[in-house]
Each structure stands twice: as C-alpha cells, then as structure tokens.
Design a protein around this motif. Structure first.
Motif, PDB file in Angstrom:
ATOM      1  N   ASN A   1       0.817  -1.208   0.000  1.00 57.27           N
ATOM      2  CA  ASN A   1       0.000   0.000   0.000  1.00 57.27           C
ATOM      3  C   ASN A   1       0.856   1.266   0.000  1.00 57.27           C
ATOM      4  O   ASN A   1       0.500   2.264  -0.619  1.00 57.27           O
ATOM      5  CB  ASN A   1      -0.944   0.006   1.209  1.00 57.27           C
ATOM      6  CG  ASN A   1      -2.100  -0.956   1.022  1.00 57.27           C
ATOM      7  OD1 ASN A   1      -2.472  -1.286  -0.107  1.00 57.27           O
ATOM      8  ND2 ASN A   1      -2.669  -1.432   2.110  1.00 57.27           N
TER       9      ASN A   1
ATOM     10  N   LYS B   1       2.023   1.970  -3.454  1.00 54.14           N
ATOM     11  CA  LYS B   1       0.979   2.562  -4.299  1.00 54.14           C
ATOM     12  C   LYS B   1       0.867   4.063  -4.054  1.00 54.14           C
ATOM     13  O   LYS B   1       0.503   4.823  -4.941  1.00 54.14           O
ATOM     14  CB  LYS B   1      -0.368   1.891  -4.012  1.00 54.14           C
ATOM     15  CG  LYS B   1      -0.499   0.521  -4.665  1.00 54.14           C
ATOM     16  CD  LYS B   1      -1.860  -0.087  -4.384  1.00 54.14           C
ATOM     17  CE  LYS B   1      -1.888  -1.551  -4.797  1.00 54.14           C
ATOM     18  NZ  LYS B   1      -2.956  -2.293  -4.124  1.00 54.14           N
TER      19      LYS B   1
ATOM     20  N   ASP C   1     -14.194   0.563  13.055  1.00 52.74           N
ATOM     21  CA  ASP C   1     -15.132   0.076  12.046  1.00 52.74           C
ATOM     22  C   ASP C   1     -16.508   0.712  12.292  1.00 52.74           C
ATOM     23  O   ASP C   1     -17.049   0.603  13.394  1.00 52.74           O
ATOM     24  CB  ASP C   1     -15.204  -1.449  12.190  1.00 52.74           C
ATOM     25  CG  ASP C   1     -16.036  -2.103  11.104  1.00 52.74           C
ATOM     26  OD1 ASP C   1     -16.978  -1.456  10.597  1.00 52.74           O
ATOM     27  OD2 ASP C   1     -15.751  -3.256  10.776  1.00 52.74           O
TER      28      ASP C   1
ATOM     29  N   LYS D   1     -15.077   1.997   6.695  1.00 45.51           N
ATOM     30  CA  LYS D   1     -16.162   1.204   6.099  1.00 45.51           C
ATOM     31  C   LYS D   1     -17.518   1.922   6.111  1.00 45.51           C
ATOM     32  O   LYS D   1     -18.566   1.284   6.219  1.00 45.51           O
ATOM     33  CB  LYS D   1     -16.277  -0.159   6.788  1.00 45.51           C
ATOM     34  CG  LYS D   1     -14.945  -0.920   6.737  1.00 45.51           C
ATOM     35  CD  LYS D   1     -15.040  -2.236   7.468  1.00 45.51           C
ATOM     36  CE  LYS D   1     -13.672  -2.673   7.946  1.00 45.51           C
ATOM     37  NZ  LYS D   1     -13.700  -3.869   8.740  1.00 45.51           N
TER      38      LYS D   1
ATOM     39  N   ASP E   1     -18.711   3.254   3.653  1.00 49.06           N
ATOM     40  CA  ASP E   1     -19.319   3.080   2.335  1.00 49.06           C
ATOM     41  C   ASP E   1     -20.242   1.881   2.310  1.00 49.06           C
ATOM     42  O   ASP E   1     -20.922   1.630   1.345  1.00 49.06           O
ATOM     43  CB  ASP E   1     -18.245   2.949   1.247  1.00 49.06           C
ATOM     44  CG  ASP E   1     -17.216   1.876   1.582  1.00 49.06           C
ATOM     45  OD1 ASP E   1     -16.946   1.672   2.781  1.00 49.06           O
ATOM     46  OD2 ASP E   1     -16.687   1.243   0.661  1.00 49.06           O
ATOM     47  N   GLY E   2     -20.297   1.148   3.394  1.00 45.36           N
ATOM     48  CA  GLY E   2     -21.250   0.053   3.481  1.00 45.36           C
ATOM     49  C   GLY E   2     -22.624   0.619   3.771  1.00 45.36           C
ATOM     50  O   GLY E   2     -22.818   1.831   3.790  1.00 45.36           O
TER      51      GLY E   2
ATOM     52  N   MET F   1     -14.261   5.688   2.967  1.00 47.09           N
ATOM     53  CA  MET F   1     -15.464   5.556   2.149  1.00 47.09           C
ATOM     54  C   MET F   1     -15.324   4.539   1.031  1.00 47.09           C
ATOM     55  O   MET F   1     -16.162   4.473   0.150  1.00 47.09           O
ATOM     56  CB  MET F   1     -15.828   6.900   1.525  1.00 47.09           C
ATOM     57  CG  MET F   1     -16.200   7.974   2.510  1.00 47.09           C
ATOM     58  SD  MET F   1     -17.692   7.587   3.424  1.00 47.09           S
ATOM     59  CE  MET F   1     -18.894   7.677   2.090  1.00 47.09           C
ATOM     60  N   GLY F   2     -14.248   3.767   1.019  1.00 48.46           N
ATOM     61  CA  GLY F   2     -14.137   2.810  -0.074  1.00 48.46           C
ATOM     62  C   GLY F   2     -12.867   2.015   0.038  1.00 48.46           C
ATOM     63  O   GLY F   2     -12.080   2.180   0.966  1.00 48.46           O
ATOM     64  N   GLU F   3     -12.677   1.145  -0.913  1.00 46.94           N
ATOM     65  CA  GLU F   3     -11.539   0.249  -0.850  1.00 46.94           C
ATOM     66  C   GLU F   3     -10.314   0.821  -1.535  1.00 46.94           C
ATOM     67  O   GLU F   3      -9.214   0.345  -1.343  1.00 46.94           O
ATOM     68  CB  GLU F   3     -11.929  -1.096  -1.452  1.00 46.94           C
ATOM     69  CG  GLU F   3     -13.033  -1.745  -0.642  1.00 46.94           C
ATOM     70  CD  GLU F   3     -13.478  -3.076  -1.196  1.00 46.94           C
ATOM     71  OE1 GLU F   3     -12.672  -3.719  -1.868  1.00 46.94           O
ATOM     72  OE2 GLU F   3     -14.630  -3.441  -0.953  1.00 46.94           O
TER      73      GLU F   3
END
Lengths: 315, 452
Positions: free
Chosen positions: B152, B155, B223, B250, B252-253, B276-278
């Motif tokens: 990560n 990236k 979480d 999480k 965004d779930g 808000m996302g992966e």
C-alpha cells in the motif's frame, strides 16, 4: 468426552468472561432485585439484551414471547422468568445434527465475508482443525485483491501444515479457484477451503464475482459437497444481519463463523441472525491462536452468556 | 422493513408528523419512540440513546412544540439539533506540527478495523498536501502485515520503515522517528497491530510506544459497523492510551453508523476522517453536522455540492448548461460529462449523497447503471470521428457499422446509444425551457445523468 467438553467450555468462558460479567451481573441484579414481574422488569431485560447486540427487533420478539409464556404459565417469580428466557434463546439457537457433514465428505468450503472480519485467520484455524482430524486439506487463496492477503494465508497454511494454491495479486480469483479445484482432484484432497476477498455486501460487482466463483465450482467439481460459510465479526452490530442476508442472496449460505468473541463484544447478533434468517452459527473464534476456533454449541454458548453459577465466575 | 436505514425510518416518521397540522403530546411521544427504536437499530449505544431521548423529550414536550405553527418541523429541528450537538458541529483537521518538525501519528484499534489500509491512505493524503510522510510497520504479529503496508505504501509512493518481526514495536517506533529525522521526513505514521482493549499486554505496548516516542496524534481507527461494543472500545483506549482523534472506516457500506454517535459521546474526541471505499484515495474529511443531517434523512447535499465544486470546472459547467438549453449537446459533451462524473466518485457515490435516496433505491439504480456499460459507451463514442461526435445527425448505417467494429460491440448497441442520445437531447430541450424558470430547487447540477 467430559474432559474435552470442559476444555471447550473453559475456553469459551474465558473468552466470554468480560461479557458475562456485565451481562450476568446485570441479570443477577434484575432477577433478584425485582420482587414482581412488571414493566420496569421487562424494560431492564430489554436494556441488557440490546446492550448484548441482540438487536431491538429480536429483543422485542424475545420479550413478547416471554410475556406470553409468563401469562400462560401463570409465572409470578422473576427467577422462573429467567429460566424461561434462557430456554427460549436456547431453542432459537439450536444447531442441527447434520451441520458438520462437510467434514466427513469430499467437500468445497467457500468462505466469504466483508473486510476485516477475520476470514483469512478463520480459514487458517479451520485448516489446522481439519488437519488435526486427519483430513487432507488444500487452501485456495482467492483473495487476489487485498495487498499481501495471499502471503497472510500462506503463513497460516505453513502453521497448519497444509497445501496452498494461490495467484498473483490482481489476478482473476475465479482462475485461482479453477486451479485449486484441479489440484484438489489431482491430489484427492478431502476438503478444499477457499478464501475470498473481503467485500462490502452492498458492492454489486464484487458480489457478482462470488456468483462467478460459485458457477465454476458447480461446473468443475459437481460431485463435491458444498459448504458456504459467512464470517461475521462478533463486534459488529445490527449490520451483521444485513451482511448475512446479502450473502445469502448470492450464495447458498450454510453456516456462520462468528469471530472476535474474546473481547468485550457480546456476540448477541448471533441470536438475531438465527431467529431472523435461520442460518446456524457453526464456529466461533475466541482468540488469535491456531486452536482458538471452536465448534458452536448453542447450549454452552447461552449458558456461558447467562448462567451465573459456572466455574468461570470463581476463577 | 427491519432493514430500513435510520434516515429512511426517521423520514417516514416525520412524513407522518408533517401531514398533521398540529401535534398532541402523544404524537411527540410516538414519534420519539420510533426515533429511539431507529437509533437502537442503528447500533447507537443504549446508554447514549437513553440520554439522547431524555434531552430531546425535555425539549420537545414543552410549550414550544405545542404552540409552534409547524410542530413537525419543530420536532425535526430538536432531534437534529441534539444529534448535531452530540456529533460535534465543527470539522476538525488533523493537527500537524510545522513542516520543520516531525509529527508522529500512531494508528491504533481492534483487529480488522482497517488500520493498515487507513495508515497508507492517510500517508497518501498528507503527501498530496505537501508533507513528507514515512510509514512505520509496527505490527509484528499478524502474518504478512508488513508486506500489506509495503504494497500500500508503494501505491502511495510513501516509504515504509520496517525492522522485520523480531524487533519490538516501541523500538521500531523509536528507530523510525530517528530515520525520519535523518532522511528529512516530517510525518511518521506508526501502523500498530490490532488489539483487544482488554488485552493488558498489548495495551501496555501502546503505552510503551507513547513513552519512548513523542506521539502527537494517537488515532483510534474504528469500524463504522461496530455495535454496542463501540463504547467499551473507545472508553478503554481513551483511559489507557488517550485518544486524540478518530477515523471511522467502512462507511461506504450500508451500516447505519450509530457507532459514530456512540464514540463521540463516549470519548468526546473528534472524528477526523471517514473511510469511504476500498481504493486508497477514498479517505474523506468527516463532517459531523452533515452526518447528523444524513442520519435524519436530509441527504448529504452539502458534501455532494462541495464535491461537484471541487471537481467541476465552473466555466465548463456553464458552457454545458448553455448547450443543454439549446439542445446542441454533442457526444463530445457527453463524454466530458461522464469524465466529470467519474471524478466525483461514480454514480453510486453521487446517489448515496442525494436526499431521499434509500439503500434499496440505490442498489436498484446501481443495477441499471452497470459501470462496465459506461465503459462500453465510452468505447463507442471514442470510435467516432470528431465530426460524428460533434454532429450526431451524420451517423448513417455504414458509419455505425464502422463504429461498432472499432468499439468491438454489436451494431445494436451503437443504435441503442444513438437512439437514447437522441431522446436525451429531446428531453434536454424541454428541460432547457423549465430551467430558465426555476433555479435547481433540490440540486442544481446540470449534468445529463439519465438515459443509459
């Protein structure tokens, strides 16, 4: 058998001690602190159940049920009411005899769940458990999305002493599954455990990917006994219900692994899931060591949650 | 019905309230009973709900509500005000030292909360703000945790400091800070292992880290789906380690996110960011007041508008609006608007912020807006010549055939697109007329969402 049971029980109790201390002491005081069964008494039961993450919906139905029985059976004492309550929850949580059938068959176990619930860890533990039972186990690392997920599973495979089939990060998980099935056939493995990428259940594309994996298993390995386990985080609240439901829609979920019950979380959501969806909890995770995965036993689980007079209290 | 979101529920309750001209005390009580159930179903801590209901009730069943001209609005306002005051009304920025000094940020939390991913996301965010971050791998327990951080970190283009799994985390932290000093980094992010708040040894490890390095920000990563336990976790970390800020992951779930309320009420620390996302850039600023109004079903309109403003070139938006009015909208513009939408996080991200959208509606729409289809549409348009894009009327059979070949799709798909595009243009013509009259009452983003 008695020894084994005690071992399991103690471990479970040890894991749930904190839980029990709050729930049970709460229960103790209401059951003895009230001389009659009235609204305040029920309000307090509601509070304790909700705080155990059983959820307001399931709690309400449990209490309605309880009230009805109290009326029917002309119960006056709060202590008798407690017995009734425990019994009704046990009834709900009962696990069927055939629930572990996959362990005795040539089977494919697909393990799914949202991110961070402990899928990879649970699979590692499950592999170790099955290996100890003398099964030939192959792991498929079909989580090609999360960085280093494959390496994490490889580490677990080494610990459990089982073989692992993997793919490159970013490769198609379905192709990993395909390879793993061929390996399982070639080596006549008893059980193929498939780790999948964590996905939030409301992400359509990722859920569709699960459907694809399912189709590949059906097509390439139709003779295998199918088991699909959803891993749920025991600290999750009511959303765990939504997760179970959504996964149930794309794959035929046959059981639940409830993890992280060694903290202060109550794991009460299991009660709600069982009563709403009828999906049994088959395993619980109570720690980080390889043998910290236990078969679920409704009786002992509910006892450990409610019974004040267990050995756990004296320790 | 059990799966309605909190906002759906409150919306339903208040719909009924609005319908009545006047409220009785019983009405208020009934509505608040529903609010209580909804909050509990949203996993807000029982104790927090209890005190929340008490203060709302005190304010609602008073003369103000009974005498007000619009009692329904009054109840909404009271509930909203209380929620906002509970959530905290201001956005809090992560406090960093001046660029010449090293800020040490320690990420902590339970297993699986998303610490490693969040640490990398945060490092990337700080880097884009001109900081020089260093990630330090202090999780020596979970298999492959270091590797995950390295991947990560790579990236994000952020260096990862690691000492393998045999050096103790406090020492790694110390060495990481020294390394940062040497190499000129000014933010050090410590990725610690997930731990239970009742695990004494592991909690001591965090205390030890705090002792040996000067941690400026101890960030609790939680979480958003956490249930009643959120309160226990926040209280224990606050008591034993001290929390400076919270990051919720999480979100965004479809979780109702009651944990946000519980944590804020328990430790009083600000929630800084929301995961808000992966993807690595899905770490967003957390707006407590907007979260409150989102919970109340008013939609996260503010976030949406801001997002649109940040990403849309204003002059181009105006130009587009002109085109829509004149219906001189071309395939080029269409491509352009698709690009703009992508920048805003895709259709589903936009939908989730719209007021009055519930989850089932969103997933229904998501089904229709297959993202891969968007890609095919893009391919078709890109296979057109500039002339064809500017003037769709040029498209005859042989041109369409060529386009289909170029895009690798069936000609039927090209036909469908052209037809839908024509319809959209017609719609815009009508819309263009009505736009002159009303100013976008709900949300005035003039983009052609519809059709495909």
């Amino acid at each position: 058998m008695a020894e084994e049971k005690k071992g399991f029980f103690r471990r479970l109790v040890a894991g749930l001690t904190k839980t029990r201390d709050s729930i049970v002491s709460g229960f103790d005081s209401i059951f003895s602190g009230y001389s009659s069964i009235d609204d305040d008494f029920y309000d307090e039961i509601e509070e304790i159940l909700v705080m155990g993450d059983i959820g307001i919906t399931a709690t309400t139905s449990i209490i309605d049920n309880l009230k009805e029985k109290v009326k029917e059976q002309h119960i006056r004492k709060p202590s008798e009411c407690k017995e009734l309550l425990i019994q009704s929850i046990k009834d709900q949580m009962d696990v069927g005899d055939t629930d572990y059938e996959f362990e005795n068959r040539r089977s494919v176990v697909l393990v799914v769940g949202v991110n961070g619930v402990g899928k990879t860890t649970s699979i590692g533990k499950l592999a170790g458990m099955l290996r100890d039972e003398g099964k030939r186990v192959i792991l498929a690392a079909a989580d090609t999305f999360r960085a280093a997920a494959g390496e994490q599973l490889t580490e677990w495979a080494d610990r459990a002493g089982v073989e692992i089939i993997g793919g490159q990060e970013g490769s198609d998980p379905a192709s990993v599954v395909y390879d793993a099935i061929n390996a399982a056939k070639a080596r006549s493995a008893d059980i193929l455990l498939i780790d999948t990428a964590g996905r939030l259940h409301n992400k359509k594309n990722l859920m569709n990917e699960l459907g694809k994996i399912n189709r590949i298993i059906d097509r390439e390995y139709p003779e295998a006994y199918r088991e699909t386990l959803v891993v749920l985080d025991g600290t999750t609240g009511q959303n765990a219900l939504a997760q179970a439901r959504e996964f149930e829609e794309v794959t035929n979920v046959t059981g639940i692994i409830l993890t992280k019950l060694d903290g202060t979380a109550k794991g009460g959501i299991a009660v709600a899931i069982h009563s709403e969806l009828g999906i049994p909890v088959k395993y619980i995770g109570v720690g980080e060591k390889i043998d910290d995965l236990q078969k679920f036993n409704a009786d002992e689980f509910v006892n450990a949650l409610f019974d004040v007079k267990t050995e756990g209290k004296d320790e | 019905m059990a799966f309605e979101s909190l906002s759906d529920k409150l919306q339903n309750i208040f719909k009924n309230l609005r319908r009545k001209g006047r409220l009785t005390e019983a009405d208020v009580k009934a509505a608040l009973r529903e609010v209580r159930l909804a909050l509990l179903e949203a996993d807000v801590s029982f104790k927090v709900v209890k005190s929340f209901m008490k203060s709302v009730q005190e304010k609602a069943i008073g003369a103000d509500v009974m005498n007000g001209l619009n009692p329904g609005q009054m109840v909404i306002k009271i509930v909203n005000d209380e929620l906002v005051s509970l959530m905290g009304s201001e956005t809090t920025e992560l406090a960093l030292k001046p660029a010449g000094e090293i800020t040490v940020i320690m990420m902590m939390g339970l297993q699986g909360a998303g610490k490693t991913t969040t640490a990398a996301k945060l490092a990337g965010k700080l880097k884009s703000k001109g900081r020089r971050p260093l990630l330090a791998a202090c999780d020596i327990y979970r298999p492959a945790a270091i590797r995950q951080l390295q991947v990560n970190g790579e990236k994000q283009g952020v260096e990862v400091f690691e000492r393998g799994t045999s050096v103790k985390p406090p020492q790694i932290a110390q060495e990481a800070v020294a390394y940062a000093k040497e190499k000129g980094y000014n933010v050090v992010l410590l990725d610690t292992a997930g731990r239970l708040q009742i695990d004494e040894n592991m909690m001591e490890e965090l205390q030890e880290i705090r002792r040996v390095v000067d941690v400026d920000q101890a960030i609790l990563v939680v979480d958003a789906m956490t249930g009643q336990d959120a309160v226990n976790v926040a209280a224990a970390f606050e008591e034993k380690i001290g929390i400076d800020g919270v990051i919720l992951t999480k979100l965004d779930g479809d979780t109702r996110g009651g944990a946000a309320l519980s944590i804020k009420a328990t430790c009083g620390r600000p929630i800084l960011y929301a995961g808000m996302g992966e993807k690595l850039d899905d770490l967003e600023q957390f707006y407590p007041d907007r979260m409150a109004s989102r919970i109340l079903g008013m939609g996260d309109v503010m976030s949406l508008i801001e997002k649109a403003q940040a990403n849309l070139d204003e002059s181009r938006a105006k130009e587009m609006e002109q085109k829509i009015r004149k219906a001189s909208f071309s395939f080029d513009d269409y491509l352009d608007s698709m690009e703009q939408m992508k920048k805003m996080g895709g259709m589903s991200s936009i939908l989730s912020m719209m007021p009055g959208m519930n989850n089932s509606q969103i997933s229904q729409l998501e089904g229709q807006i297959d993202e891969s289809q968007t890609k095919r549409i893009e391919a078709i348009i890109l296979s057109m010549t500039p002339q064809e894009r500017a003037n769709p009327d040029l498209l005859n059979m042989s041109r369409k055939q060529r386009i289909a070949k170029g895009a690798g799709v069936d000609i039927a798909e090209v036909n469908k697109l052209v037809k839908q595009f024509d319809q959209a243009r017609k719609m815009m013509k009508q819309l263009g007329g009505s736009l002159k009259g009303k100013k976008g009452k709900r949300f005035g983003l003039k983009l052609p969402f519809g059709g495909f």
